[in-house]
Motif scaffolding. Sequence first.
Motif, PDB file in Angstrom:
ATOM      1  N   GLY A  21      42.451  42.275  84.928  1.00 58.20           N
ATOM      2  CA  GLY A  21      41.177  41.292  85.315  1.00 58.20           C
ATOM      3  C   GLY A  21      40.617  40.396  84.449  1.00 58.20           C
ATOM      4  N   LYS A  23      41.889  37.629  83.465  1.00 58.24           N
ATOM      5  CA  LYS A  23      42.331  36.448  83.910  1.00 58.24           C
ATOM      6  C   LYS A  23      41.367  35.710  83.874  1.00 58.24           C
ATOM      7  CE  LYS A  23      46.393  37.914  85.236  1.00 58.24           C
ATOM      8  NZ  LYS A  23      46.553  39.074  85.124  1.00 58.24           N
ATOM      9  N   VAL A  24      40.642  36.255  85.482  1.00 61.02           N
ATOM     10  CA  VAL A  24      39.839  35.574  85.728  1.00 61.02           C
ATOM     11  C   VAL A  24      38.786  35.224  85.873  1.00 61.02           C
ATOM     12  CG1 VAL A  24      37.956  37.818  86.016  1.00 61.02           C
ATOM     13  CG2 VAL A  24      38.515  36.580  88.593  1.00 61.02           C
ATOM     14  N   TYR A  28      42.674  31.304  86.236  1.00 64.11           N
ATOM     15  CA  TYR A  28      43.610  32.222  87.315  1.00 64.11           C
ATOM     16  C   TYR A  28      42.849  31.622  88.547  1.00 64.11           C
ATOM     17  CZ  TYR A  28      45.169  35.186  90.571  1.00 64.11           C
ATOM     18  OH  TYR A  28      45.848  36.070  91.682  1.00 64.11           O
ATOM     19  N   PRO A  29      42.265  31.212  88.735  1.00 65.74           N
ATOM     20  CA  PRO A  29      41.397  30.932  90.182  1.00 65.74           C
ATOM     21  C   PRO A  29      41.275  29.450  90.531  1.00 65.74           C
ATOM     22  CG  PRO A  29      39.189  31.949  88.944  1.00 65.74           C
ATOM     23  CD  PRO A  29      40.450  31.591  88.095  1.00 65.74           C
ATOM     24  N   TRP A  41      44.018  32.732  98.688  1.00 65.43           N
ATOM     25  CA  TRP A  41      44.075  34.148  99.310  1.00 65.43           C
ATOM     26  C   TRP A  41      45.661  34.886 100.080  1.00 65.43           C
ATOM     27  CZ3 TRP A  41      44.243  35.373 103.997  1.00 65.43           C
ATOM     28  CH2 TRP A  41      44.735  34.820 105.094  1.00 65.43           C
ATOM     29  N   ILE A  44      47.566  35.352  96.919  1.00 64.05           N
ATOM     30  CA  ILE A  44      46.904  36.824  96.479  1.00 64.05           C
ATOM     31  C   ILE A  44      48.149  38.037  97.135  1.00 64.05           C
ATOM     32  CG2 ILE A  44      45.217  38.013  95.500  1.00 64.05           C
ATOM     33  CD1 ILE A  44      43.921  35.659  95.332  1.00 64.05           C
ATOM     34  N   SER A 193      51.091  37.479  88.382  1.00 65.96           N
ATOM     35  CA  SER A 193      49.238  37.333  88.402  1.00 65.96           C
ATOM     36  C   SER A 193      49.223  39.063  88.173  1.00 65.96           C
ATOM     37  CB  SER A 193      49.151  36.964  89.290  1.00 65.96           C
ATOM     38  OG  SER A 193      49.292  35.313  89.571  1.00 65.96           O
ATOM     39  N   ALA A 226      42.897  43.235  92.533  1.00 66.98           N
ATOM     40  CA  ALA A 226      42.739  42.371  94.070  1.00 66.98           C
ATOM     41  C   ALA A 226      41.995  41.995  95.347  1.00 66.98           C
ATOM     42  CB  ALA A 226      44.247  42.614  95.036  1.00 66.98           C
ATOM     43  N   PHE A 229      39.695  39.349  92.930  1.00 70.90           N
ATOM     44  CA  PHE A 229      40.209  37.831  92.792  1.00 70.90           C
ATOM     45  C   PHE A 229      40.850  37.281  94.500  1.00 70.90           C
ATOM     46  CE2 PHE A 229      44.665  39.046  89.623  1.00 70.90           C
ATOM     47  CZ  PHE A 229      43.621  39.049  88.293  1.00 70.90           C
ATOM     48  N   VAL A 233      38.632  34.025  94.298  1.00 69.63           N
ATOM     49  CA  VAL A 233      38.962  32.920  94.671  1.00 69.63           C
ATOM     50  C   VAL A 233      38.624  32.571  96.108  1.00 69.63           C
ATOM     51  CG1 VAL A 233      41.322  31.788  94.732  1.00 69.63           C
ATOM     52  CG2 VAL A 233      41.601  32.986  93.634  1.00 69.63           C
TER      53      VAL A 233
END
Length: 370
Positions: A21, A23-24, A28-29, A41, A44, A193, A226, A229, A233
């Motif tokens: 996580g 990378k958030v 990443y977003p 979304w 993802i 991801s 997930a 994310f 996002v």
Amino acid sequence: MNNIVKLGYSEAAAMTIVFLGTKVFLGYPRTIVQFGSTTAWLVILINLSVAVVVWLVISSLLGRYPGKSIMTINELVLGPVLGLGANVLIFFYATVDNSIHLRLFSEAVILTALPQAPISSLAFLFIIPVWLATYLGLEALSRSSYIAFPFVLVGVIIVLLALYPYWDSRQLLPIMGEGLVPILKYGVLGVTSFAEVILLAYYVPFFAFGPQQLRYVGLFSLSFIAVIFLMVVITYLMVFPFPSAMETLAPFYQLSRTIFLGRYFQRVEALFVLFWTFIAFLRLALGVLVSAIILQDTLKLPYYRPLLPALCILIFSVALTPISLIQAVDIEKIRIITGWLFTMALPCGVWLVALLRGKGEKSDKNKPNA
């Protein structure tokens, strides 16, 4: 060390979620919005579906060789030559991955807090504590992840909820974005991801539970991250409309800067910087430890700690190779699109070979004696 360190479900899950996580807090977003526009979304969700299938395959491979890491399994299935080659490829990919993350985390500090600081000094300030933390070992890192995880989770949720006045669900339209083809394309190629779940396959000898429980830990980690994310996002798109959402290099930092809770409670991003800096440190330490364990198993060494100084210098040097932040971001985008070849396709290929040849400790036990 392999006989002493035994981690439970909670530590393994927390460690994997942190590794997945982090990378958030980077780009990443923005990257996933570039892939899927207003339907990021959905990209993802497709990434998650593919990652779950691949993890079930990898966990099946691990189940054929209980208690053995993926590096050992590669050599048992592919033989000493091809297995060694596969482990070397994995090591080089892990080194590049750690180097790019070190560079991006250092650049993020420049963007958010220290705009005049040279990139080399910030990378140095990251890699030295990472070296020391990695020297302490997996148990210290997993316990730190377990303790830090709930605080970071609460911080992320507070930031997202504080942005409620800026939510505009109309910015999630059109429902299908730029069409079904790009969604499916990046839904499959962008599965990297979630590829960090392979971390569990490297640490198998350190776990106090079996392959079946390991499978559930991986599935839980993938599902949990997930949801995070998706929350980040979707909030990002509702606050920053497409295509302006692709213009910022630190999306979560921009989200936290947008928060305004009154005249006397501003600059919430200062707290955010503290959160993600510590999480970045944990992520880098876990990544360097993976590289060290891969190299230890590949070279058949009894200990990994003597490798740490040279490994940290290598990662530090590669991190400074990109001439600019933009080039580093481009390399990270390429890594996201192609990284599945090393982290997912290769283990699946090993599983297929093991299945066709009937290899595995469980299958060997079921064979009749000659």
